[in-house]
Enzyme design. Structure first.
Site, short mmCIF file in Angstrom:
data_model
loop_
_atom_site.label_atom_id
_atom_site.label_comp_id
_atom_site.label_asym_id
_atom_site.label_seq_id
_atom_site.Cartn_x
_atom_site.Cartn_y
_atom_site.Cartn_z
N TYR A 54 58.23 38.17 70.24
CA TYR A 54 59.62 37.71 70.06
C TYR A 54 59.99 36.76 71.18
O TYR A 54 59.85 37.09 72.34
CB TYR A 54 60.58 38.91 70.09
CG TYR A 54 61.24 39.11 68.74
CD1 TYR A 54 62.08 38.12 68.22
CD2 TYR A 54 61.00 40.24 67.98
CE1 TYR A 54 62.65 38.28 66.97
CE2 TYR A 54 61.58 40.41 66.73
CZ TYR A 54 62.41 39.42 66.22
OH TYR A 54 62.97 39.56 64.99
N GLU A 56 63.12 34.65 71.17
CA GLU A 56 64.43 34.03 70.88
C GLU A 56 64.91 33.24 72.09
O GLU A 56 64.85 33.73 73.22
CB GLU A 56 65.45 35.11 70.53
CG GLU A 56 65.25 35.63 69.12
CD GLU A 56 66.18 36.79 68.79
OE1 GLU A 56 66.55 37.51 69.72
OE2 GLU A 56 66.53 36.94 67.61
N ASP A 201 65.07 11.70 57.19
CA ASP A 201 64.28 12.87 56.81
C ASP A 201 62.92 12.35 56.36
O ASP A 201 62.75 11.89 55.24
CB ASP A 201 64.96 13.63 55.67
CG ASP A 201 64.11 14.80 55.18
OD1 ASP A 201 63.00 15.00 55.73
OD2 ASP A 201 64.55 15.50 54.25
N THR A 228 58.72 17.68 58.12
CA THR A 228 57.83 18.83 57.96
C THR A 228 56.57 18.52 58.76
O THR A 228 56.26 17.36 59.02
CB THR A 228 57.41 19.03 56.50
OG1 THR A 228 56.74 17.85 56.05
CG2 THR A 228 58.60 19.32 55.60
N LYS A 231 52.77 18.11 55.79
CA LYS A 231 52.46 17.12 54.76
C LYS A 231 51.48 16.10 55.36
O LYS A 231 50.39 16.50 55.74
CB LYS A 231 53.75 16.53 54.21
CG LYS A 231 54.60 17.62 53.52
CD LYS A 231 55.90 17.12 52.91
CE LYS A 231 56.69 18.28 52.34
NZ LYS A 231 58.03 17.87 51.87
N ARG A 237 52.35 24.76 57.86
CA ARG A 237 53.62 24.73 57.15
C ARG A 237 54.76 24.95 58.15
O ARG A 237 54.78 25.97 58.85
CB ARG A 237 53.61 25.87 56.12
CG ARG A 237 54.74 25.89 55.12
CD ARG A 237 54.31 26.68 53.89
NE ARG A 237 53.19 25.98 53.30
CZ ARG A 237 53.30 24.87 52.55
NH1 ARG A 237 54.49 24.39 52.25
NH2 ARG A 237 52.24 24.25 52.09
#
Ligand SMILES: *Cc1c(COP(=O)(O)O)cnc(C)c1O
Length: 422
Positions: A54, A56, A201, A228, A231, A237
């Site tokens: 974790y 955060e 984008d 992303t 791609k 991903r």
């Protein structure tokens, strides 16, 4: 290849699906323009111990202890991202492209504010305010279009009129089904005139921009890029947001990603992004990106010679959108199905101002990032385009299908999916 030894011994059902997918990916030609094959190094990072942690917050400012290695790793990922896109700031935590866009909208706008984005049937993405998405309930989306769908030129006069009329907070350049370069200078001029942020984008063409094969919107003064990593950039991903130079915008973006909309970042995914970014910074990546465009051009030549109507009249990037219904008398769905039978995967797609329906459209969309990763060049791209057209013209001819399926198989065997790129 991954042996999946632990899974094999304890979970046969999932093991079978993994082996099935490994085989499927090897045995077919992948022409879905948003897909690619990652290196084994990237897959190792995805399957690493970082999934246990974790983290955060951001490096140096976390809500949990034990961050010696996560901090070091995320800092490396950020540095590499900044280098790739000539950005002052990068947030590598967005879980995907959609999450990156939602965070970007909330960072730069208040509910009710307006985004001026590409019309969805002219290549814009679902996350640019499709009626079925959650953000469409929060923000107001208005659209610009192409002036001429057969050249792909954007209607910049209309874009400017829309901007003056609607006073958007964000002018959004970007697409998932558009095959030409954009005139970023025009976007920026219009945005400055109405006091809007410029956001690109670049999800699909991230790798082509990082390698310098396509223009970088930051060279034209854009404020922010969302993207992303899976791609054309050929990483895991995931999503990412980079900011050209404004510390104020970067701060807003960071807050919007966490705690604005995400919880603990997926540290294994960030490690995999870092690995892929290093691959993309290697000189070999530029040659790869150049080949993606050459292969797409080679396919364009065949489709044009066979008089198949291409949206935008052709391509400057990695993808093509063909109106197969008007040219070859086959629907997008039928084309997708028959091509899958011979081992070529792509997707049906709406063409601009689609005369049919979204579920049963006129077109197919296909692209070259994945086949180029296999080492295929113009010769194979040309032959694949010929095979595609032949199959679409003879969709009920079983002998022809068997013959071409065999040829596709042989191509796959001759160009195995590589395990490493550098
Ligand atoms: C693919 C894509 C996205 C969404 O990315 P996900 O990782 O699937 O959430 C957003 N915008 C554009 C333009 C895309 O092409």
């Amino acid at each position: 290849m991954n042996e999946y030894n632990y899974i094999k011994n304890q979970d046969e059902e999932i093991y079978d699906t993994l082996v099935g997918e490994e085989e499927r990916e090897k045995k077919g030609i992948e022409l879905i323009p948003s897909e690619n094959y990652v290196s084994m190094a990237t897959r190792e990072a995805m399957g690493s111990v970082f999934t246990n942690k974790y983290s955060e917050g951001y490096p140096g400012r976390r809500y949990y202890g034990g961050q010696e290695f996560t901090d070091a790793m995320e800092r490396i990922a950020i540095d590499r991202a900044k280098q790739l896109f000539k950005a002052e700031y990068a947030n590598v935590q967005p879980l995907g492209g959609a999450a990156a866009n939602v965070a970007m909208y909330f960072a730069l706008m208040e509910p009710g504010d307006t985004v001026l984005g590409m019309d969805l049937s002219h290549g814009g993405h679902l996350t640019h305010g499709h009626p079925t998405t959650a953000i469409n309930k929060v923000f107001n989306f208005v659209r610009y279009k192409m002036k001429d769908v057969d050249t792909g030129e954007i209607d910049y006069d209309h874009l400017r009129e829309m901007a003056i009329e609607h006073k958007p907070k964000i002018i959004l350049a970007g697409f998932s089904a558009y095959s030409r370069e954009l005139d970023y200078t025009k976007f920026k001029e219009i945005a400055d005139e109405v006091g809007a942020y410029t956001v690109a984008d670049m999800a699909h063409i991230t790798g082509l921009i990082a390698s310098g094969v396509l223009k970088n919107p930051f060279d034209y003064g854009f404020d922010v890029m969302t993207m992303t990593t899976h791609k054309s950039l050929r990483g895991p991903r995931g999503g990412m947001i980079v900011v050209r130079e404004s510390a104020e915008i970067a701060k807003k973006i960071n807050k919007a990603v966490f705690p604005g909309m995400q919880g603990g970042p997926h540290m294994h995914q960030i490690a995999a992004k870092a690995v892929a970014f290093k691959e993309a910074l290697d000189p070999s990546f530029k040659a790869y990106a150049q080949q993606i465009v050459k292969n797409a051009k080679a396919m364009e030549v065949v489709f044009k010679a066979e008089n198949v109507r291409l949206m935008c009249g052709g391509t400057d990037n990695h993808l093509l959108l063909a109106d197969v219904h008007s040219s070859l008398n086959i629907t997008g769905q039928e084309a997708e199905d028959v091509l899958e039978e011979v081992g070529i995967t792509l997707n049906k797609n709406m063409i601009a101002d689609e005369p049919r329906t979204a579920m049963d459209p006129s077109g197919i969309r296909f692209g070259t990032p994945a086949m180029t990763t296999r080492g295929m060049k113009e010769e194979q791209a040309t032959r694949l385009a010929e095979i595609m057209i032949e199959i679409m013209r003879n969709k009920d001819d079983a002998d022809k299908k068997a013959e071409l399926q065999k040829e596709v198989q042989e191509m796959c065997e001759a160009f195995p999916v590589p395990e490493k790129f550098v």
